[in-house]
Enzyme design. Structure first.
Site, short mmCIF file in Angstrom:
data_model
loop_
_atom_site.label_atom_id
_atom_site.label_comp_id
_atom_site.label_asym_id
_atom_site.label_seq_id
_atom_site.Cartn_x
_atom_site.Cartn_y
_atom_site.Cartn_z
N ARG A 1 0.85 -1.18 0.00
CA ARG A 1 0.00 0.00 0.00
C ARG A 1 0.90 1.24 0.00
O ARG A 1 2.07 1.19 0.36
CB ARG A 1 -0.90 0.04 1.24
CG ARG A 1 -1.79 -1.18 1.43
CD ARG A 1 -2.53 -1.06 2.77
NE ARG A 1 -3.47 -2.15 2.99
CZ ARG A 1 -3.20 -3.26 3.67
NH1 ARG A 1 -1.97 -3.44 4.19
NH2 ARG A 1 -4.12 -4.19 3.84
N LYS B 1 -1.56 -1.91 7.94
CA LYS B 1 -2.67 -1.27 8.65
C LYS B 1 -2.78 -1.81 10.07
O LYS B 1 -2.56 -2.99 10.30
CB LYS B 1 -3.98 -1.53 7.91
CG LYS B 1 -4.19 -0.67 6.67
CD LYS B 1 -5.58 -0.92 6.10
CE LYS B 1 -5.87 0.00 4.93
NZ LYS B 1 -7.24 -0.23 4.41
N HIS C 1 -3.14 2.12 -5.67
CA HIS C 1 -3.95 0.99 -5.23
C HIS C 1 -4.25 0.05 -6.40
O HIS C 1 -4.33 -1.18 -6.21
CB HIS C 1 -5.25 1.47 -4.59
CG HIS C 1 -5.89 0.45 -3.72
ND1 HIS C 1 -5.32 0.00 -2.54
CD2 HIS C 1 -7.06 -0.23 -3.84
CE1 HIS C 1 -6.09 -0.91 -1.98
NE2 HIS C 1 -7.15 -1.07 -2.75
N ARG D 1 -1.54 -2.30 -6.82
CA ARG D 1 -1.68 -3.40 -5.86
C ARG D 1 -2.65 -4.46 -6.39
O ARG D 1 -2.45 -5.66 -6.21
CB ARG D 1 -2.16 -2.82 -4.53
CG ARG D 1 -2.17 -3.74 -3.34
CD ARG D 1 -2.31 -2.89 -2.08
NE ARG D 1 -3.13 -3.51 -1.06
CZ ARG D 1 -2.67 -4.34 -0.14
NH1 ARG D 1 -1.40 -4.68 -0.12
NH2 ARG D 1 -3.49 -4.85 0.77
N HIS E 1 -4.17 -9.11 4.16
CA HIS E 1 -5.61 -9.09 4.40
C HIS E 1 -5.97 -10.06 5.52
O HIS E 1 -5.35 -11.12 5.66
CB HIS E 1 -6.39 -9.49 3.13
CG HIS E 1 -6.36 -8.45 2.07
ND1 HIS E 1 -6.53 -8.73 0.73
CD2 HIS E 1 -6.18 -7.10 2.13
CE1 HIS E 1 -6.47 -7.61 0.03
NE2 HIS E 1 -6.26 -6.62 0.86
N TYR F 1 -9.58 -8.20 -5.09
CA TYR F 1 -8.40 -7.62 -5.73
C TYR F 1 -7.99 -8.38 -6.98
O TYR F 1 -7.21 -7.87 -7.79
CB TYR F 1 -7.21 -7.61 -4.76
CG TYR F 1 -7.23 -6.52 -3.72
CD1 TYR F 1 -8.28 -6.42 -2.81
CD2 TYR F 1 -6.20 -5.61 -3.63
CE1 TYR F 1 -8.30 -5.43 -1.85
CE2 TYR F 1 -6.21 -4.61 -2.67
CZ TYR F 1 -7.26 -4.52 -1.78
OH TYR F 1 -7.27 -3.54 -0.83
#
Length: 284
Positions: free
Chosen positions: A152, A178, A232, A235, A258, A267
């Site tokens: 990211r 994250k 993004h 990604r 994830h 994705y």
């Protein structure tokens, strides 16, 4: 904190979690309510990904208590952020009710919000190739970290020489994802080499704790791509290519950081020829 003569605080915007300073938290009027909400969230095991929203909500709540003359407005929330905001609202108002600041919990009956479902949008290979050709050395490394390693923009901004790991099979990178989650991503040889020749420290030095901000990283990369394509979507290109190579969704999930394979599925673009081949195989 001094209140101006018109009764309104001189604040340009609601502060983000990264903007919380010791001076703000040292204010007695702010410290107890906001700190109480965050402490409550920690006791409940609320993940750090919600702390930014909790800080904003509790700060807005307190702002309205102290300066009721401030006009109330509407906040636009992106569809993908709504489940997180709902969780933060429920946590905050649950704390406000439990601590006696409210006689009821207005967020207790908020209905569940299903995550928005978006089709995968992998950046086209031609756009990636053109971006790499037109990039300077810094931008090129940013693009490679997104499209070859699946990082990211915020993870790219925080790449540091201390996070390079030499393993039996080659070099890997410790990625700060994250919610302060850490994952280790194997590096392709060319990306590893470009990182190793950099000076020690942050790969992309800047003014945010010593490195560039995620927003600026995204801006630098987007300048190289056609309109509508972003860091993004690089990604997404990584996820699509990684799945096409091994057909292992759980491996791709781990590489992307994830928590759910369902998120990873959004994705991965499955090409038409794969779908056609599956239909032909079913007829055999």
């Amino acid at each position: 904190m001094q209140v101006p003569r018109d009764g309104r605080p001189r604040v340009a915007a609601v502060p983000r979690s990264g903007d919380v300073t010791p001076q703000i938290l040292a204010e007695p009027v702010l410290d107890e309510p906001v700190g109480g909400c965050l402490a409550h969230s920690k006791d409940l095991g609320i993940p750090k990904i919600l702390w930014q929203e909790l800080w904003q909500i509790s700060w807005l709540f307190l702002w309205q208590e102290l300066w009721p003359a401030v006009p109330r407005g509407h906040v636009r929330v992106a569809p993908g952020d709504r489940p997180v905001l709902r969780a933060a609202l429920r946590t905050f108002y649950g704390w406000a009710h439990a601590s006696g600041r409210l006689d009821h919990n207005p967020a207790g009956l908020l209905p569940p919000i299903r995550p928005a479902r978006h089709a995968p949008r992998p950046a086209p290979e031609r756009a990636v190739a053109d971006a790499l050709l037109s990039a300077d050395d810094r931008q090129r490394l940013m693009v490679l970290l997104a499209v070859r390693e699946g990082l990211r923009r915020g993870e790219i901004a925080r790449v540091h020489s201390d996070d390079l790991i030499e393993e039996a099979g080659g070099w890997s990178l410790r990625v700060h994802g994250k919610g302060d989650k850490i994952r280790v991503v194997p590096l392709s040889d060319d990306v590893a080499l470009e990182l190793m020749v950099l000076p020690s420290g942050w790969a992309f030095p800047g003014q945010v704790d010593g490195h560039l901000s995620p927003e600026y990283v995204g801006k630098l990369v987007s300048r190289l791509l056609p309109d509508g394509w972003t860091t993004h979507t690089l990604r997404h290109r990584f996820a699509t290519n990684a799945y096409a190579g091994q057909r292992d969704l759980f491996a791709v999930q781990t590489l992307l950081g994830h928590s759910s394979p369902e998120t990873t599925r959004r994705y991965v673009h499955v090409p038409d020829e794969s779908l056609r081949a599956a239909v032909m195989a079913a007829r055999a």
